[in-house]
Write an enzyme that holds these catalytic residues in place. Structure first.
Site, PDB file in Angstrom:
ATOM      1  N   GLU A  94       9.589   0.755  10.165  1.00 20.28           N
ATOM      2  CA  GLU A  94      10.618   1.710  10.965  1.00 20.28           C
ATOM      3  C   GLU A  94       9.932   2.768  10.731  1.00 20.28           C
ATOM      4  OE1 GLU A  94      12.976   4.485   9.735  1.00 20.28           O
ATOM      5  OE2 GLU A  94      12.468   3.785   7.241  1.00 20.28           O
ATOM      6  N   CYS A 128      12.861  10.378   8.284  1.00 17.83           N
ATOM      7  CA  CYS A 128      13.749   9.857   8.785  1.00 17.83           C
ATOM      8  C   CYS A 128      14.393  10.108   9.798  1.00 17.83           C
ATOM      9  CB  CYS A 128      12.741   8.020   9.115  1.00 17.83           C
ATOM     10  SG  CYS A 128      13.928   7.276   7.802  1.00 17.83           S
ATOM     11  N   GLU A 146       8.943  14.753  16.680  1.00 19.56           N
ATOM     12  CA  GLU A 146       9.545  14.379  15.266  1.00 19.56           C
ATOM     13  C   GLU A 146       8.605  15.876  14.741  1.00 19.56           C
ATOM     14  OE1 GLU A 146       8.669  11.000  13.168  1.00 19.56           O
ATOM     15  OE2 GLU A 146      10.892  11.293  12.319  1.00 19.56           O
ATOM     16  N   LYS A 192       0.235  -1.386   0.344  1.00 24.04           N
ATOM     17  CA  LYS A 192       0.174   0.244  -0.056  1.00 24.04           C
ATOM     18  C   LYS A 192       0.803   1.221  -0.046  1.00 24.04           C
ATOM     19  CE  LYS A 192      -2.130   2.620   2.692  1.00 24.04           C
ATOM     20  NZ  LYS A 192      -1.699   3.775   2.334  1.00 24.04           N
TER      21      LYS A 192
HETATM   22  P1  NAI Z   1       1.290   7.105   8.939  1.00 25.63           P
HETATM   23  O1  NAI Z   1       2.616   6.653   9.574  1.00 25.63           O
HETATM   24  O2  NAI Z   1       0.381   7.763   9.176  1.00 25.63           O
HETATM   25  O3  NAI Z   1       1.220   6.673   7.244  1.00 25.63           O
HETATM   26  C1  NAI Z   1       2.483   5.622   6.860  1.00 25.63           C
HETATM   27  C2  NAI Z   1       2.272   5.273   6.088  1.00 25.63           C
HETATM   28  O4  NAI Z   1       1.351   4.388   6.833  1.00 25.63           O
HETATM   29  C3  NAI Z   1       0.764   5.880   5.071  1.00 25.63           C
HETATM   30  O5  NAI Z   1       0.649   4.650   3.666  1.00 25.63           O
HETATM   31  C4  NAI Z   1      -0.502   5.510   5.684  1.00 25.63           C
HETATM   32  O6  NAI Z   1      -1.335   6.192   5.314  1.00 25.63           O
HETATM   33  C5  NAI Z   1      -0.110   4.255   6.393  1.00 25.63           C
HETATM   34  N1  NAI Z   1      -0.667   4.099   7.593  1.00 25.63           N
HETATM   35  C6  NAI Z   1      -2.122   4.909   8.609  1.00 25.63           C
HETATM   36  N2  NAI Z   1      -2.862   4.956   9.383  1.00 25.63           N
HETATM   37  C7  NAI Z   1      -2.724   3.445   9.882  1.00 25.63           C
HETATM   38  C8  NAI Z   1      -3.183   2.507  10.443  1.00 25.63           C
HETATM   39  N3  NAI Z   1      -3.762   2.953  11.165  1.00 25.63           N
HETATM   40  N4  NAI Z   1      -2.936   1.182   9.968  1.00 25.63           N
HETATM   41  C9  NAI Z   1      -2.047   1.110   8.748  1.00 25.63           C
HETATM   42  N5  NAI Z   1      -1.589   1.645   8.238  1.00 25.63           N
HETATM   43  C10 NAI Z   1      -1.223   2.932   7.829  1.00 25.63           C
HETATM   44  O7  NAI Z   1       2.800   9.124   8.705  1.00 25.63           O
HETATM   45  P2  NAI Z   1       1.635  10.383   7.968  1.00 25.63           P
HETATM   46  O8  NAI Z   1       0.667  10.775   8.477  1.00 25.63           O
HETATM   47  O9  NAI Z   1       1.643  10.539   6.939  1.00 25.63           O
HETATM   48  O10 NAI Z   1       2.746  12.056   8.635  1.00 25.63           O
HETATM   49  C11 NAI Z   1       2.905  11.569  10.196  1.00 25.63           C
HETATM   50  C12 NAI Z   1       4.150  12.155  10.193  1.00 25.63           C
HETATM   51  O11 NAI Z   1       4.382  10.783  10.614  1.00 25.63           O
HETATM   52  C13 NAI Z   1       4.910  12.511  10.016  1.00 25.63           C
HETATM   53  O12 NAI Z   1       4.401  14.605  10.544  1.00 25.63           O
HETATM   54  C14 NAI Z   1       6.320  12.120  10.607  1.00 25.63           C
HETATM   55  O13 NAI Z   1       6.075  12.425  11.754  1.00 25.63           O
HETATM   56  C15 NAI Z   1       5.833  10.825  10.152  1.00 25.63           C
HETATM   57  N6  NAI Z   1       6.462  10.180   9.083  1.00 25.63           N
HETATM   58  C16 NAI Z   1       7.752   9.264   9.446  1.00 25.63           C
HETATM   59  C17 NAI Z   1       8.308   8.056   8.642  1.00 25.63           C
HETATM   60  C18 NAI Z   1       9.010   7.753   8.653  1.00 25.63           C
HETATM   61  O14 NAI Z   1       9.849   7.371   7.268  1.00 25.63           O
HETATM   62  N7  NAI Z   1      10.254   7.218  10.014  1.00 25.63           N
HETATM   63  C19 NAI Z   1       7.575   8.455   6.844  1.00 25.63           C
HETATM   64  C20 NAI Z   1       6.425   9.804   7.168  1.00 25.63           C
HETATM   65  C21 NAI Z   1       5.249  10.323   7.966  1.00 25.63           C
END
Ligand code: NAI
Ligand code: MG
Length: 492
Positions: free
Chosen positions: A265, A299, A396, A189
């Protein structure tokens, strides 16, 4: 290839089929629903994309299960699986400029960055793991008695993979490449903010000749499609990159369903530690890139810049000058160093951290204002006089906001660097090898850089200590996340 989008300055970007890929066919969502993906430079819709939900996840699981149990995939010569991965790497390279433009359009990152990182590195990753495909093997073990004992490293099965929007093609490669090399079948996804390059790579996956059902792509939202993957009873493993908050949800879903193993991660608040004996220009540029690359949406961003007291004032002044000179603008302009943030939500979050830094008493030395009202642009911000307990120093931010924090001495800075729930990366800058190694050994983080930052390579493992994650991706270590060990014991 569905449509071509015309942008200003005669730039034309070809859009992929905006559908789900299930069993090697492009299909609509069972619900018929679609969602908009947005151009962060303008805030306008690029196109509608099919929106997967639980029913589509079920369909994709059936396809992936069939491909795993009965398809040609698991039993084909491992070298043939490797060859398919090499072919995919070649196809990505031969579509480099098109893919980079598509990412600049959907994510907002500069085309130059998309080309050098988002396209070039996945190609290396697919090729590297393609090379591993026929080099994965077990051991022969001399157990007591008259038996032959050997181990097999078998694929885990149907794997669900959920990726974020900050490096869409790279995160896709980190997930797909080791899982495919080891013979798993996959549902992936992409993030709802950036589905387009995943779909274009899906087209290249078909062109490369992967068998039916091996790679299934499900654009959609986290709480629906993502959650359906995490709790599915017939998915054997989940790999996730994203926020620590969602990492917790993924593990809960596993615990409440079939105890599928989970690799995570997650976020970071990485310390970048600079001693006073460094080449100051080099360290300032290193800290600048370590934070502002990819609009700070990384990240492992070096978001806590610890600078030794004796050079603090000078370091702040020169870092501010460098941040002011960073060119913010149109991702399609080759001079641009900083594009827009990915979406309105991310812009709002980052702006609220700038406000919080100000109200908690840090000095905003430059930037931090939104630029214009169209698109999600922000001036790179540098905070000085930041204290360890401020929100900008503990949470973060995931945006172009640097916090510079003074320190005195090795032991003090190691202790303060470790005062965080995160442990993804860290860096130390010094000419003194003893200090460099003391910090490298003392800091609890999955990667430590010495006199450099953000040096990532497909062959070196990457992942987090503490709440930055579970498991390692990349390198030989990354393969272990996608195999399970079987002992075979035969009486002689
Ligand atoms: P997120 O963690 O919500 O999204 C990442 C992925 O997880 C997306 O594909 C999203 O659709 C999916 N996702 C969201 N909720 C889910 C659930 N309940 N069950 C399964 N999958 C789910 O991150 P978001 O909202 O895009 O960004 C929020 C914050 O997260 C950012 O400001 C940053 O601090 C952090 N982040 C960290 C990343 C990293 O590389 N470690 C990458 C993206 C965001
Ligand atoms: Mg988008």
């Amino acid at each position: 290839m569905a449509t071509t989008l015309a942008l200003p300055n005669d730039i034309k970007v070809e859009l992929p089929e905006p559908k789900l890929l299930i069993d090697n066919r492009w299909v609509d969502a069972a619900s018929g629903r679609t969602f908009a993906t947005v151009n962060p430079s303008t805030g306008e819709e690029i196109c509608q994309v099919a929106e997967a939900d639980a029913e589509d996840v079920d369909r994709a699981v059936r396809a992936a299960r069939h491909a795993f149990e009965r398809g040609p995939w698991r039993n084909m010569p491992a070298s043939e699986r490797g060859r398919l991965l090499l072919r995919l790497a070649e196809l990505i390279e031969s579509h480099s400029s098109e893919l980079a433009q598509l990412e600049a359009l959907d994510n907002g990152k500069p085309v130059s960055v998309a080309t050098a990182v988002d396209v070039a590195k996945p190609a290396v990753c697919y090729r590297y793991f393609g090379g591993w495909a026929d080099k994965i093997h077990g051991k022969t073990i001399p157990i007591d008695g008259d038996y032959l004992c050997y181990t097999r490293h078998e694929p885990i099965g149907v794997v669900g993979q959920i990726i974020p929007w900050n490096f869409p093609m790279l995160m896709m490669a980190w997930k797909l490449a080791p899982a495919l090399a080891t013979g798993n079948t996959i549902l992936l996804k992409p993030a709802e903010q950036t589905p387009l390059t995943a779909l274009r790579i899906g087209e290249l996956i078909l062109q490369a000749g992967f068998p039916e059902g091996v790679v299934n792509l499900l654009p959609g939202f986290g709480p629906k499609a993502g959650a359906a993957i995490a709790r599915h009873m017939d998915i054997d493993k989940v790999a996730f990159t994203g926020s620590t908050a969602v990492g917790h949800l993924i593990m809960e879903a596993s615990a409440q369903s079939n105890l599928k193993p989970v690799t995570l991660e997650l976020g970071g608040k990485s310390p970048n530690i600079i001693f006073d004996d460094v080449d100051l220009d080099e360290a300032i540029e290193g800290a600048h890139r370590g934070l502002f690359s990819n609009q700070g949406q990384s990240c492992c961003a070096g978001s806590r810049v610890f600078v030794e007291q004796s050079i603090y004032k000078d370091f702040v002044e020169r870092s501010v000058a460098r941040a002011r000179s960073r060119i913010v603008g149109d991702p399609f302009d080759p001079r641009t160093e900083l594009g827009p943030l990915v979406d309105q939500t991310q812009l709002d979050t980052v702006m609220s951290y700038v406000d919080s830094g100000r109200s908690q008493g840090a000095t905003l030395a430059c930037g931090g204002d939104r630029i214009g009202s169209r698109g999600f642009f922000i001036q790179p911000a540098v905070f000085a006089d930041v204290e360890d307990t401020m929100r900008i120093a503990t949470e973060e931010i995931f945006g172009p906001v640097m916090s510079i924090i003074p320190f005195n001495g090795v032991d003090e800075v190691i202790a303060r660097a470790n005062q965080t729930k995160y442990g993804l990366a860290a860096a130390v800058w010094t000419r003194d090898i003893k200090r460099a190694l003391a910090v490298s050994n003392g800091v609890r983080a999955g990667t430590v850089w010495v006199n450099c930052y953000n040096v990532m390579d497909t062959r070196a493992p990457f992942g987090g200590f503490k709440q930055s994650g579970i498991g390692r991706e990349l390198g030989e270590y990354g393969l272990q996340q996608y195999t399970q060990v079987k002992s075979v014991i035969a009486k002689l």
